[in-house]
Design a protein around this motif. Structure first.
Motif, short mmCIF file in Angstrom:
data_model
loop_
_atom_site.label_atom_id
_atom_site.label_comp_id
_atom_site.label_asym_id
_atom_site.label_seq_id
_atom_site.Cartn_x
_atom_site.Cartn_y
_atom_site.Cartn_z
N GLU A 19 -6.49 -5.69 -2.01
CA GLU A 19 -5.06 -5.83 -1.70
C GLU A 19 -4.85 -5.84 -0.19
O GLU A 19 -5.55 -5.15 0.56
CB GLU A 19 -4.28 -4.67 -2.31
CG GLU A 19 -4.13 -4.76 -3.81
CD GLU A 19 -3.03 -3.86 -4.35
OE1 GLU A 19 -1.95 -4.36 -4.65
OE2 GLU A 19 -3.28 -2.64 -4.45
N ALA A 23 0.17 -3.55 1.29
CA ALA A 23 0.50 -3.14 -0.07
C ALA A 23 0.34 -1.64 -0.28
O ALA A 23 0.82 -1.10 -1.28
CB ALA A 23 -0.39 -3.88 -1.06
N HIS A 222 -0.78 -6.65 -5.81
CA HIS A 222 0.03 -7.48 -4.90
C HIS A 222 -0.32 -8.95 -5.10
O HIS A 222 -1.50 -9.31 -5.24
CB HIS A 222 -0.27 -7.06 -3.45
CG HIS A 222 0.70 -7.60 -2.46
ND1 HIS A 222 0.65 -8.89 -2.00
CD2 HIS A 222 1.76 -7.01 -1.83
CE1 HIS A 222 1.63 -9.09 -1.12
NE2 HIS A 222 2.32 -7.96 -1.01
#
Length: 288
Positions: A19, A23, A222
């Motif tokens: 990610e 995030a 995400h």
């Protein structure tokens, strides 16, 4: 005989999500930002060796007492992306699956019931405080599940020695690398398309169920994440010539394309190549 800290562990492959740094909430975001600046970062083999070391004491430690502060890191289009190990959470999840994989006498000898019950109680208490927790890494032993290949295309395949693959990262310290990487949006799109194709061709089955499960897992992250399939330690047990010829994501895509075209013969051939290849790998766990 080498120690658990030096032995190569050959049986695990991984599906990972990286990610983007943004995030993560604070203070975790700052932790990973500082972590990524380290000159030396651990690799997947390091994590496995630590897990093996925990099984050596009597009684064994099936799940770490404290959560890992380590992660795999990479850059995607100049953005730092992080894949936390979350070893403790993954240990609990793996413990839940053990009764399906091992005969009861073997399981009781390796992890006595009292040890497992304590770990289960610890997990229940932890879950009450962390109801939305999920792992960034999925692990498979002695195989790569066929459903994982649906997420990738053959063009995303990276195979070579350390440093030859873009973003060497955690995979590049232990010899050959065979992996796939794709943006999250592509992975989700391929899962959705693959599910439509399979549901049109067959009523139900473990491949559909497994792909649904992977798709739900991907939705937890995400949308600008990076998804990686890493053969991990399997590259140490499969002959190099066979690795070079392994295009499992391409075979999977070909099989799905054949199903969409109504060409059952071509789909069957692609599936046969996949099952023969991975049956041979799984059978190695029973070899002396």
């Amino acid at each position: 005989m080498g120690s658990a800290s030096s032995v190569t562990v050959p049986y695990a492959a991984y599906l990972r999500v990286y990610e983007p740094l943004g995030a993560f909430p604070e203070p975790e975001r700052t932790h990973w930002e500082r972590y990524a600046r380290r000159t030396t970062l651990p690799c997947a083999q390091d994590e496995l060796r630590r897990s093996l070391a925990d099984l050596l004491p009597t009684p064994p430690v099936p799940v770490p007492v404290h959560e890992s502060g380590d992660a795999f890191v990479t850059f995607q289009d100049g953005v730092l992306c992080v894949c936390p190990w979350r070893t403790r959470l993954r240990g609990w999840l793996a413990l839940e699956e053990l009764p399906e994989r091992l005969p009861a006498p073997v399981l009781d000898a390796a992890l006595p019931p009292v040890v497992r019950r304590q770990a289960e109680a610890d997990y229940e208490r932890w879950q009450e405080r962390n109801p939305d927790a999920r792992p960034w890494i999925r692990t498979a032993t002695w195989q790569v599940p066929l459903r994982w290949f649906v997420l990738f295309s053959d063009e995303e395949r990276e195979y070579g020695k350390p440093g030859e693959c873009a973003g060497e990262g955690e995979a590049g310290r232990d010899g050959l690398v065979l992996r796939y990487r794709t943006p999250m949006v592509q992975a989700r799109r391929r899962v959705a398309r693959g599910l439509r194709t399979l549901k049109d061709a067959i009523d139900e089955g473990p491949l559909i169920d497994g792909l649904v499960d992977v798709g739900r897992w991907l939705e937890e992250f995400h949308p600008r994440s990076l998804v990686e399939l890493d053969y991990g330690g399997l590259v140490h047990m499969v002959p190099e010539a066979q690795l070079a010829e392994d295009h499992s994501a391409g075979d999977t895509a070909e099989g799905l394309a054949a199903l969409r075209a109504g060409d059952g013969v071509r789909a069957g051939r692609a599936y046969e190549r996949l099952t023969e290849r991975w049956s041979a790998v799984r059978n190695r766990q029973y070899a002396n």
